[in-house]
Enzyme design. Structure first.
Site, mmCIF file in Angstrom:
data_model
loop_
_atom_site.group_PDB
_atom_site.id
_atom_site.type_symbol
_atom_site.label_atom_id
_atom_site.label_comp_id
_atom_site.label_asym_id
_atom_site.label_seq_id
_atom_site.Cartn_x
_atom_site.Cartn_y
_atom_site.Cartn_z
ATOM 1 N N HIS A 1 0.842 -1.199 0.000
ATOM 2 C CA HIS A 1 0.000 0.000 0.000
ATOM 3 C C HIS A 1 0.877 1.249 0.000
ATOM 4 C CE1 HIS A 1 -3.460 2.589 1.320
ATOM 5 N NE2 HIS A 1 -2.458 3.277 1.865
ATOM 6 N N GLU A 2 1.878 1.246 0.873
ATOM 7 C CA GLU A 2 2.775 2.408 0.948
ATOM 8 C C GLU A 2 3.647 2.529 -0.298
ATOM 9 O OE1 GLU A 2 2.170 4.581 3.072
ATOM 10 O OE2 GLU A 2 0.799 3.312 4.218
ATOM 11 N N HIS B 1 1.996 4.582 -2.797
ATOM 12 C CA HIS B 1 2.196 6.027 -2.632
ATOM 13 C C HIS B 1 3.620 6.433 -3.008
ATOM 14 C CE1 HIS B 1 -1.648 6.529 -0.736
ATOM 15 N NE2 HIS B 1 -1.332 5.833 0.353
#
Length: 444
Positions: free
Chosen positions: A25-26, A29
């Protein structure tokens, strides 16, 4: 002891899977942020004290003590109070201090050069960066469900006999045992055994369980020639279905239930009956079934969020009042881990255990996808909403020939962010407590 070890293995599998999901998920980003030139100072998995870290270039990568989330630190998340201005003075007070502290921390991270600050990016680039994390969870959810649906399959009726009734009981009977006066079922009388695979009936090939039931229901009193495969050899049996009264069933919300009339009484019909039931087996699904299945999961999580007060009220009643929790009750990471442990210990084939654990990871990722899109800070959806609002303001100003209003001062939302964080913390605490004292029972 064996069950304890299996339980621990199940929990560890889901913990590692959740950790990988958070890390990716990170990454969702991190990659676009670096691609668009934003200075990223930290990439961290977890919260609290740092256990391990290593700096590569300008970014510190690390793992923290409590792996219940993750974050990346981008410089300039909040713009100055005024374009090109300094930090605005604020009155004393807790919430005003939150706003001031947020602006100061953002200003300190930028330093003298704001060319690589997050807030200076075009709106669409900021949206892409903040969408990267949830999108990664969506892709992981699609991947996990594709593995389950297409690689393992879903449980469905096979052409193998799973059970044979010893006798024939009336449709209205609630008895589960046979009396001496009950007639022997045609299947048992003919010698059909659990594990027999029905090959054909009266020369008609049987490719699905419904093929056999259609013939049986229409053949009351008519001798039928069954060819079954038993221990690798074909066995021919003669079965005469008995005319009996059976309940009519229908599918409601993907579940087969007894059909009822206006008075609530069960609807019955007279059909041929043999007294055999099917064995379930995993049946691989086409790739086209994956996205609709994911869509149903997204809708389910969204429905839970829309009805969150009611759901939390039910959880609280179950936690403090002893009420039973529903199978679709929201759970914390403690509940998810417990379910994973139970999956590892129940008496089902290993293939089914693996498929169920992968499906659980798919559900977790879809949950992360939907929850992170809620338009409230500090969730990704809150940053996306702020960027979109800024873009709308600027477009309207340009349309009417007005001065560019500049970046949206999202630091002003810090008081609301604080309330959201406290609320989410309270929800997590309630769910964790409920998952410990009154967990969801999925397996009886």
């Amino acid at each position: 002891m064996e069950n304890v070890l299996l339980f621990v293995v199940g929990v560890l599998i889901i913990a590692v899977g959740l950790g990988v999901s958070i890390a990716l998920h990170e990454v969702g980003h991190l990659v676009p942020a670096k691609k668009f030139g934003v200075k990223v100072t930290q990439y961290m998995i977890g919260f609290g004290p740092t256990i391990f870290s290593r700096r590569r270039g300008e970014t510190q990568y690390g793992v923290k003590a409590f792996p219940l989330g993750g974050y990346i630190s981008m410089v300039g998340m909040f713009p100055p109070a005024k374009p090109g201005g300094t930090l605005r003075r604020t009155s004393t007070g807790f919430f005003n201090s939150l706003v001031q502290d947020a602006r100061k921390a953002s200003s300190d991270s930028i330093g003298d050069d704001d060319s690589r600050a997050f807030y200076t990016l075009p709106v669409y680039k900021r949206v892409i960066i903040m969408l990267g994390g949830p999108t990664m969870n969506l892709l992981l959810g699609i991947l996990f469900f594709a593995i389950v649906l297409c690689g393992f399959g879903v449980a469905g009726a096979s052409t193998t006999v799973g059970s044979v009734s010893a006798c024939v009981l009336p449709a209205s009977s609630t008895s589960t045992t046979c009396a001496a006066s009950d007639p022997v079922s045609p299947g048992a009388a003919a010698g059909i055994l659990p594990g027999d695979r029905i090959v054909s009936i009266n020369g008609t090939p049987i490719d699905s369980w419904s093929d056999s039931t259609d013939i049986i229901r229409d053949s009351a009193g008519v001798p039928l020639t069954f060819v079954v495969e038993r221990a690798g050899a074909d066995v021919t049996l003669t079965v005469t279905p008995l005319l009996t009264e059976r309940n009519v069933t229908e599918v409601v919300n993907n579940q087969t239930v007894t059909k009822t009339d206006a008075t609530g009484a069960a609807v019955t019909e007279n059909v041929g009956f043999v007294g055999i039931g099917y064995a379930t087996e995993l049946q691989p699904q086409p790739i086209t079934s994956v996205l609709p299945f994911v869509g149903e999961n997204v809708a389910g999580v969204a429905n839970t969020i829309f009805n969150l007060p009611q759901r939390l009220s039910s959880v609280a009643q179950a936690a403090f009042g002893g009420g039973e929790r529903s199978a679709d009750s929201p759970m914390s990471v403690v509940g998810v881990g417990r379910v994973a442990g139970e999956i590892a210990t129940i008496d089902i084939p290993l293939q089914s255990k693996v498929a169920t654990l992968i499906g659980l990871l798919g559900s977790v990722n879809i949950g992360l996808f939907v929850i992170n899109l809620v338009p409230l800070m500090p969730l990704d959806g809150g940053h996306i909403a702020g960027a979109l609002w800024e873009g709308l303001r600027r477009r309207i100003a340009k349309l009417f020939g007005r001065r560019d209003p500049g970046p949206v001062d999202t630091a002003r939302l810090m008081p609301l962010t604080f309330v959201v964080v406290v609320f989410l913390g309270g929800v997590s605490a309630l769910l964790m407590y409920a998952d410990i004292v009154n967990p969801v029972n999925l397996f009886g």
